[in-house]
Design a protein around this motif. Structure first.
Motif, PDB file in Angstrom:
ATOM      1  N   PHE A   1      28.504  24.447  -5.325  1.00  0.00           N
ATOM      2  CA  PHE A   1      27.661  25.589  -5.714  1.00  0.00           C
ATOM      3  C   PHE A   1      26.232  25.156  -6.051  1.00  0.00           C
ATOM      4  CE2 PHE A   1      31.980  26.969  -6.474  1.00  0.00           C
ATOM      5  CZ  PHE A   1      31.991  28.256  -5.973  1.00  0.00           C
ATOM      6  N   ARG A   2      25.702  24.230  -5.293  1.00  0.00           N
ATOM      7  CA  ARG A   2      24.355  23.718  -5.588  1.00  0.00           C
ATOM      8  C   ARG A   2      23.290  24.667  -5.023  1.00  0.00           C
ATOM      9  NH1 ARG A   2      24.037  18.520  -2.740  1.00  0.00           N
ATOM     10  NH2 ARG A   2      25.662  19.441  -1.435  1.00  0.00           N
ATOM     11  N   VAL A   3      23.293  25.870  -5.524  1.00  0.00           N
ATOM     12  CA  VAL A   3      22.371  26.905  -5.059  1.00  0.00           C
ATOM     13  C   VAL A   3      21.142  26.918  -5.963  1.00  0.00           C
ATOM     14  CG1 VAL A   3      22.082  29.372  -4.620  1.00  0.00           C
ATOM     15  CG2 VAL A   3      24.296  28.266  -4.179  1.00  0.00           C
ATOM     16  N   HIS A   4      19.979  26.870  -5.361  1.00  0.00           N
ATOM     17  CA  HIS A   4      18.748  26.941  -6.145  1.00  0.00           C
ATOM     18  C   HIS A   4      18.633  28.341  -6.763  1.00  0.00           C
ATOM     19  CE1 HIS A   4      14.438  27.078  -7.086  1.00  0.00           C
ATOM     20  NE2 HIS A   4      14.478  25.751  -7.084  1.00  0.00           N
ATOM     21  N   PRO A   5      18.122  28.432  -8.002  1.00  0.00           N
ATOM     22  CA  PRO A   5      18.012  29.753  -8.645  1.00  0.00           C
ATOM     23  C   PRO A   5      17.306  30.804  -7.787  1.00  0.00           C
ATOM     24  CG  PRO A   5      17.578  28.026 -10.241  1.00  0.00           C
ATOM     25  CD  PRO A   5      17.738  27.343  -8.919  1.00  0.00           C
ATOM     26  N   LEU A   6      16.301  30.398  -7.036  1.00  0.00           N
ATOM     27  CA  LEU A   6      15.587  31.368  -6.198  1.00  0.00           C
ATOM     28  C   LEU A   6      16.422  31.854  -5.019  1.00  0.00           C
ATOM     29  CD1 LEU A   6      11.986  29.819  -6.107  1.00  0.00           C
ATOM     30  CD2 LEU A   6      12.784  31.788  -7.439  1.00  0.00           C
ATOM     31  N   ARG A   7      17.503  31.130  -4.715  1.00  0.00           N
ATOM     32  CA  ARG A   7      18.356  31.515  -3.589  1.00  0.00           C
ATOM     33  C   ARG A   7      19.651  32.190  -4.038  1.00  0.00           C
ATOM     34  NH1 ARG A   7      16.096  28.907   0.955  1.00  0.00           N
ATOM     35  NH2 ARG A   7      13.883  28.916   0.449  1.00  0.00           N
ATOM     36  N   ILE A   8      19.781  32.414  -5.343  1.00  0.00           N
ATOM     37  CA  ILE A   8      20.979  33.093  -5.834  1.00  0.00           C
ATOM     38  C   ILE A   8      21.132  34.490  -5.243  1.00  0.00           C
ATOM     39  CG2 ILE A   8      22.045  34.092  -7.910  1.00  0.00           C
ATOM     40  CD1 ILE A   8      21.145  31.605  -9.436  1.00  0.00           C
ATOM     41  N   PRO A   9      20.066  35.301  -5.136  1.00  0.00           N
ATOM     42  CA  PRO A   9      20.230  36.623  -4.507  1.00  0.00           C
ATOM     43  C   PRO A   9      20.791  36.535  -3.085  1.00  0.00           C
ATOM     44  CG  PRO A   9      18.148  36.524  -5.679  1.00  0.00           C
ATOM     45  CD  PRO A   9      18.698  35.132  -5.683  1.00  0.00           C
ATOM     46  N   MET A  10      20.346  35.541  -2.320  1.00  0.00           N
ATOM     47  CA  MET A  10      20.874  35.376  -0.976  1.00  0.00           C
ATOM     48  C   MET A  10      22.356  35.014  -1.013  1.00  0.00           C
ATOM     49  SD  MET A  10      19.497  32.877   2.092  1.00  0.00           S
ATOM     50  CE  MET A  10      20.407  31.394   1.664  1.00  0.00           C
TER      51      MET A  10
ATOM     52  N   GLN B   1      16.883  29.915   5.702  1.00  0.00           N
ATOM     53  CA  GLN B   1      18.338  30.020   5.756  1.00  0.00           C
ATOM     54  C   GLN B   1      19.083  29.261   4.658  1.00  0.00           C
ATOM     55  OE1 GLN B   1      19.913  31.918   8.113  1.00  0.00           O
ATOM     56  NE2 GLN B   1      18.021  32.465   9.161  1.00  0.00           N
ATOM     57  N   SER B   2      18.430  28.296   4.024  1.00  0.00           N
ATOM     58  CA  SER B   2      19.139  27.396   3.124  1.00  0.00           C
ATOM     59  C   SER B   2      19.375  28.007   1.748  1.00  0.00           C
ATOM     60  CB  SER B   2      18.353  26.087   2.969  1.00  0.00           C
ATOM     61  OG  SER B   2      19.050  25.185   2.134  1.00  0.00           O
ATOM     62  N   PHE B   3      20.458  27.569   1.109  1.00  0.00           N
ATOM     63  CA  PHE B   3      20.731  27.924  -0.277  1.00  0.00           C
ATOM     64  C   PHE B   3      19.946  27.035  -1.244  1.00  0.00           C
ATOM     65  CE2 PHE B   3      24.712  29.279   1.865  1.00  0.00           C
ATOM     66  CZ  PHE B   3      24.679  30.623   1.531  1.00  0.00           C
ATOM     67  N   GLN B   4      19.225  26.065  -0.712  1.00  0.00           N
ATOM     68  CA  GLN B   4      18.392  25.191  -1.519  1.00  0.00           C
ATOM     69  C   GLN B   4      16.940  25.330  -1.084  1.00  0.00           C
ATOM     70  OE1 GLN B   4      20.234  21.370  -0.615  1.00  0.00           O
ATOM     71  NE2 GLN B   4      21.457  21.469  -2.494  1.00  0.00           N
ATOM     72  N   LEU B   5      16.037  24.836  -1.921  1.00  0.00           N
ATOM     73  CA  LEU B   5      14.653  24.675  -1.501  1.00  0.00           C
ATOM     74  C   LEU B   5      14.481  23.250  -0.977  1.00  0.00           C
ATOM     75  CD1 LEU B   5      12.610  26.400  -4.357  1.00  0.00           C
ATOM     76  CD2 LEU B   5      13.462  27.374  -2.219  1.00  0.00           C
ATOM     77  N   PRO B   6      13.896  23.080   0.192  1.00  0.00           N
ATOM     78  CA  PRO B   6      13.737  21.729   0.741  1.00  0.00           C
ATOM     79  C   PRO B   6      12.938  20.830  -0.195  1.00  0.00           C
ATOM     80  CG  PRO B   6      13.233  23.410   2.403  1.00  0.00           C
ATOM     81  CD  PRO B   6      13.363  24.127   1.085  1.00  0.00           C
ATOM     82  N   LYS B   7      13.478  19.653  -0.434  1.00  0.00           N
ATOM     83  CA  LYS B   7      12.748  18.687  -1.264  1.00  0.00           C
ATOM     84  C   LYS B   7      12.650  17.315  -0.594  1.00  0.00           C
ATOM     85  CE  LYS B   7      16.820  17.367  -4.047  1.00  0.00           C
ATOM     86  NZ  LYS B   7      17.378  17.296  -5.413  1.00  0.00           N
TER      87      LYS B   7
END
Length: 388
Positions: free
Chosen positions: A43-52, A268-274
């Motif tokens: 569940f490593r979803v970035h907070p900004l991608r939680i709505p998605m 498309q990602s559940f994360q922000l690219p870092k």
């Protein structure tokens, strides 16, 4: 050149914005598969991608229900469908022109293919198209997020995307959790994959192809860059399968592939690219190596009537002549019957603007070293300034 181009640097070309309400690759997953997928990735979803992530989760029970409906109505028919006509696979590195070639060849109405809608909801496209097709048509952007090419639910799409909804291993899983760059590279050739994983992929692709064949009753013409290093395995799974490989100068497709992953990871990602630019380039070169180790090994054993190699440069210079050559070498029929439809599609794509890549010296040197075998095999020269 037949197709028009501009000389604008790739990074300066305007990218289609992908609205937050537009469907993501994961929107076709069933509830059980989505839960397992998230658990596997902790569940490593970035907070900004939680709505998605929530939106995908809300779609998942609907997909499960419709999947059960399709299974109840069609499962026996799909299992009993035989793929008697071997598929034709269009292969080549990302950003080498596979989409353009696929769109041309699918104008021949003797072939079936996987559309964007089919690949988004692989478990229930046979029963849900009438209901959800118009809705997806409204939600989907008119152009792809990484370039100026048209997007639409009825257009040909990579069959690899159908594996998402089935929770079947695919290199594109990386896009969901985009910072695990090297995690799924082995799936580009199967040479280092567990036999159980390979069997899951075979079962998933075969079932999807059977559903398409049941619906269309036609031989399939499919495309996915991910199949490039798998052609020996695909030829074993589907005896008599034919392959069309399209090459392009690496000075063009390497930086364009970098832009592709950035666009997809951003939308498309559940994360922000870092990851750093260096990390992403390293990933691209590793993918290239795995794909073409598999391809060059299989290339030695496939006969000419099963494998044809063309170049993007030749295709865009005279598309119709190149398509005629493909039909002749692969012993395909009915070129003349489809000539007019081919010409119409080519004319429609005449205004597509393919960006000219501008690359720095360091990246050029890396390409010269790491793509040396590719360049030698397909006749590209280090240091040359390729057209588009």
């Amino acid at each position: 050149m037949f197709l028009k181009r501009n000389n604008q640097a790739d990074e300066n070309v305007s990218v289609t914005k992908y609205p937050p309400w537009a469907p993501r690759f994961w929107n076709g997953m069933r509830a059980r598969d989505y839960a397992r997928f998230m658990l596997r990735n902790r569940f490593r979803v970035h907070p900004l991608r939680i709505p998605m992530a929530i939106l995908v989760g809300l779609c998942a029970p609907v997909n499960s229900m419709l999947s059960m409906v399709q299974s109840a109505v069609y499962s026996r028919k799909i299992r009993n469908t035989r793929i008697t006509d071997p598929p034709i696979f269009i292969i080549g590195h990302w950003r080498s022109g596979t989409t353009f070639l696929h769109e041309i060849l699918t104008q021949d109405q003797q072939f079936g293919f996987s559309s964007t809608f089919d690949c988004f909801v692989p478990h229930h496209f046979l029963v849900s198209r009438r209901i959800f097709g118009p809705l997806m048509r409204l939600l989907l952007p008119s152009h792809r997020p990484m370039d100026n090419m048209a997007a639409g639910i009825d257009l040909p799409q990579e069959d690899e995307f159908a594996l998402f909804g089935s929770d079947i291993p695919t290199p594109y899983w990386r896009i969901a959790f985009c910072n695990d760059l090297d995690r799924y590279i082995d799936l580009l050739s199967f040479n280092q994959c567990d036999e159980q994983v390979i069997q899951r992929v075979q079962n998933g692709l075969t079932s999807f192809y059977q559903a398409l064949t049941h619906r269309d009753g036609k031989p399939l013409i499919l495309k996915s860059p991910t199949h490039t290093g798998r052609i020996e395995t695909l030829a074993r799974w589907f005896p008599g399968a034919k392959f069309i490989h399209i090459s392009r100068h690496p000075y063009q497709f390497i930086p364009s592939t970098e832009r592709l992953w950035k666009a997809l990871d951003r939308t498309q990602s559940f994360q922000l690219p870092k990851y750093s630019p260096h990390d992403l380039q390293s990933y691209i070169f590793k993918c290239h190596q795995v794909m073409y180790e598999g391809y060059f090994a299989a290339r030695k054993v496939l006969p000419d009537h099963q494998l044809m190699e063309i170049s993007y440069e030749e295709l865009v210079a005279d598309p119709l002549s190149m398509i005629e050559s493909i039909y002749r070498q692969l012993n395909l029929e009915a070129f003349e019957e489809s000539r007019e439809r081919f010409s119409e599609l080519i004319s429609e794509r005449n205004d597509y603007q393919s960006a000219r890549q501008i690359i720095d010296i360091e990246l050029r040197q890396q390409i010269d070293t790491k793509c040396a075998e590719y360049m030698e095999r397909f006749g590209y020269q280090a240091g040359e300034s390729p057209a588009g």
